[in-house]
Design an enzyme around this catalytic site. Structure first.
Site, PDB file in Angstrom:
ATOM      1  N   SER A 261       0.811  -1.219   0.000  1.00 37.76           N
ATOM      2  CA  SER A 261       0.000   0.000   0.000  1.00 37.76           C
ATOM      3  C   SER A 261       0.845   1.271   0.000  1.00 37.76           C
ATOM      4  O   SER A 261       1.486   1.589   1.003  1.00 37.76           O
ATOM      5  CB  SER A 261      -0.914   0.003   1.233  1.00 37.76           C
ATOM      6  OG  SER A 261      -1.462   1.282   1.446  1.00 37.76           O
TER       7      SER A 261
ATOM      8  N   TRP B 155      -9.532   5.742   8.193  1.00 35.70           N
ATOM      9  CA  TRP B 155      -9.076   4.997   7.028  1.00 35.70           C
ATOM     10  C   TRP B 155      -8.437   5.944   6.027  1.00 35.70           C
ATOM     11  O   TRP B 155      -9.086   6.863   5.541  1.00 35.70           O
ATOM     12  CB  TRP B 155     -10.261   4.285   6.385  1.00 35.70           C
ATOM     13  CG  TRP B 155      -9.918   3.525   5.140  1.00 35.70           C
ATOM     14  CD1 TRP B 155      -8.794   2.794   4.893  1.00 35.70           C
ATOM     15  CD2 TRP B 155     -10.723   3.415   3.964  1.00 35.70           C
ATOM     16  NE1 TRP B 155      -8.843   2.225   3.648  1.00 35.70           N
ATOM     17  CE2 TRP B 155     -10.024   2.590   3.049  1.00 35.70           C
ATOM     18  CE3 TRP B 155     -11.965   3.920   3.588  1.00 35.70           C
ATOM     19  CZ2 TRP B 155     -10.530   2.271   1.789  1.00 35.70           C
ATOM     20  CZ3 TRP B 155     -12.468   3.598   2.339  1.00 35.70           C
ATOM     21  CH2 TRP B 155     -11.759   2.780   1.456  1.00 35.70           C
ATOM     22  N   GLY B 156      -7.173   5.721   5.757  1.00 34.46           N
ATOM     23  CA  GLY B 156      -6.493   6.466   4.707  1.00 34.46           C
ATOM     24  C   GLY B 156      -5.527   7.511   5.225  1.00 34.46           C
ATOM     25  O   GLY B 156      -5.708   8.096   6.292  1.00 34.46           O
ATOM     26  N   ASN B 157      -4.502   7.749   4.435  1.00 38.29           N
ATOM     27  CA  ASN B 157      -3.523   8.788   4.732  1.00 38.29           C
ATOM     28  C   ASN B 157      -4.178  10.157   4.884  1.00 38.29           C
ATOM     29  O   ASN B 157      -3.743  10.979   5.686  1.00 38.29           O
ATOM     30  CB  ASN B 157      -2.483   8.814   3.602  1.00 38.29           C
ATOM     31  CG  ASN B 157      -1.578  10.015   3.674  1.00 38.29           C
ATOM     32  OD1 ASN B 157      -0.786  10.137   4.592  1.00 38.29           O
ATOM     33  ND2 ASN B 157      -1.705  10.909   2.713  1.00 38.29           N
ATOM     34  N   ASP B 158      -5.248  10.383   4.125  1.00 43.71           N
ATOM     35  CA  ASP B 158      -5.913  11.691   4.163  1.00 43.71           C
ATOM     36  C   ASP B 158      -6.804  11.876   5.384  1.00 43.71           C
ATOM     37  O   ASP B 158      -7.444  12.917   5.520  1.00 43.71           O
ATOM     38  CB  ASP B 158      -6.717  11.922   2.882  1.00 43.71           C
ATOM     39  CG  ASP B 158      -7.708  10.809   2.585  1.00 43.71           C
ATOM     40  OD1 ASP B 158      -7.617   9.732   3.209  1.00 43.71           O
ATOM     41  OD2 ASP B 158      -8.582  11.016   1.723  1.00 43.71           O
TER      42      ASP B 158
ATOM     43  N   LYS C  65      -9.966  -7.480   1.801  1.00 41.35           N
ATOM     44  CA  LYS C  65     -11.035  -7.016   0.911  1.00 41.35           C
ATOM     45  C   LYS C  65     -12.057  -8.124   0.669  1.00 41.35           C
ATOM     46  O   LYS C  65     -13.265  -7.898   0.760  1.00 41.35           O
ATOM     47  CB  LYS C  65     -10.445  -6.568  -0.435  1.00 41.35           C
ATOM     48  CG  LYS C  65      -9.843  -5.186  -0.433  1.00 41.35           C
ATOM     49  CD  LYS C  65      -9.214  -4.853  -1.778  1.00 41.35           C
ATOM     50  CE  LYS C  65     -10.212  -4.873  -2.905  1.00 41.35           C
ATOM     51  NZ  LYS C  65      -9.617  -4.479  -4.199  1.00 41.35           N
TER      52      LYS C  65
ATOM     53  N   ASN D  66      -7.125  -1.875  -7.619  1.00 41.54           N
ATOM     54  CA  ASN D  66      -7.032  -0.542  -8.224  1.00 41.54           C
ATOM     55  C   ASN D  66      -6.198  -0.561  -9.500  1.00 41.54           C
ATOM     56  O   ASN D  66      -6.490   0.171 -10.449  1.00 41.54           O
ATOM     57  CB  ASN D  66      -6.419   0.449  -7.228  1.00 41.54           C
ATOM     58  CG  ASN D  66      -7.345   0.741  -6.076  1.00 41.54           C
ATOM     59  OD1 ASN D  66      -8.560   0.647  -6.197  1.00 41.54           O
ATOM     60  ND2 ASN D  66      -6.780   1.098  -4.933  1.00 41.54           N
ATOM     61  N   ARG D  67      -5.156  -1.402  -9.529  1.00 44.64           N
ATOM     62  CA  ARG D  67      -4.269  -1.452 -10.695  1.00 44.64           C
ATOM     63  C   ARG D  67      -4.989  -1.948 -11.944  1.00 44.64           C
ATOM     64  O   ARG D  67      -4.513  -1.726 -13.057  1.00 44.64           O
ATOM     65  CB  ARG D  67      -3.067  -2.362 -10.395  1.00 44.64           C
ATOM     66  CG  ARG D  67      -2.171  -1.836  -9.296  1.00 44.64           C
ATOM     67  CD  ARG D  67      -0.922  -2.677  -9.115  1.00 44.64           C
ATOM     68  NE  ARG D  67      -1.148  -4.086  -8.844  1.00 44.64           N
ATOM     69  CZ  ARG D  67      -1.351  -4.597  -7.628  1.00 44.64           C
ATOM     70  NH1 ARG D  67      -1.371  -3.808  -6.570  1.00 44.64           N
ATOM     71  NH2 ARG D  67      -1.520  -5.889  -7.466  1.00 44.64           N
TER      72      ARG D  67
END
Length: 197
Positions: A13, A181-184, A45, A55-56
């Site tokens: 990730s 959840w998430g860097n943001d 998931k 996602n890729r």
């Protein structure tokens, strides 16, 4: 009393790489410790009912995601290079050895620098050994742990525990009953920690 941030991540990730760049300092500012918990994103998931492609494999999504990653890397003033492979299971397992030795933060930080900062091939055992040494760990003991039945069982247990806790992706941080959840979401995480001091 020191509080705990449970940090669930997978070395595949890139957003966990970005989160790890800031999470330790957020923890220190707020009298917290980070508990490092490796997991497996594809496995989590599926366990959560998300059977969609990675996602890729979604061309419009990966295009936007790549732009986001570049923006975050520029914002944090750090390098970003896609690794030569996404085979990171050994590195995830090695975190459990580093945890037991009290060197999880050092190991995870250097591992992410190598994998996503330099774009090394995670299958290269020389890189894994060098990371262990940089983190102050015995490279032979770390590799022996990764290759052992004990190490693989510990990693299996850690992944199962993550799924039981409801982990569905990475990075994912738990503080008390709150999930970020998430860097943001790091600003929200710190805001929550400050509000509970």
């Amino acid at each position: 009393m020191t509080r705990t941030i449970d940090f669930y991540f997978d070395f595949i990730s890139p957003f966990s790489y970005l989160a790890q760049l800031k999470l330790p300092e957020i923890a220190r500012r707020n009298n917290c410790e980070v508990n490092y918990w490796p997991m497996d994103i594809p496995e989590a998931k599926i366990a959560a009912g998300n059977y969609g492609p990675s996602n890729r494999e979604v061309v419009p999504k990966i295009k936007v995601m790549m732009a986001d990653l570049e923006r975050w890397a520029k914002h944090y003033e750090v390098p970003l290079s896609f690794p030569e492979s996404f085979d990171c299971g050994d590195w995830n397992c090695a975190v459990l050895f580093a945890r037991d030795e009290g060197k999880a933060e050092a190991f995870v930080t250097d591992a992410y620098r190598r994998i996503w900062g330099e774009g090394i091939d995670p299958r290269d055992r020389k890189e894994l050994r060098a990371c262990a040494e940089t983190a102050g760990l015995d490279p032979d003991k770390l590799v022996d742990f990764v290759d052992s039945t004990i190490g693989q069982n510990e990693y299996r247990k850690a992944r199962a525990q993550a799924i039981q806790r409801g982990v569905f992706g990475a990075p994912l941080m738990f503080v008390n009953d709150q999930i970020f959840w998430g860097n943001d979401r790091l600003d929200f995480l710190e805001e929550y920690l400050r509000s509970r001091q």
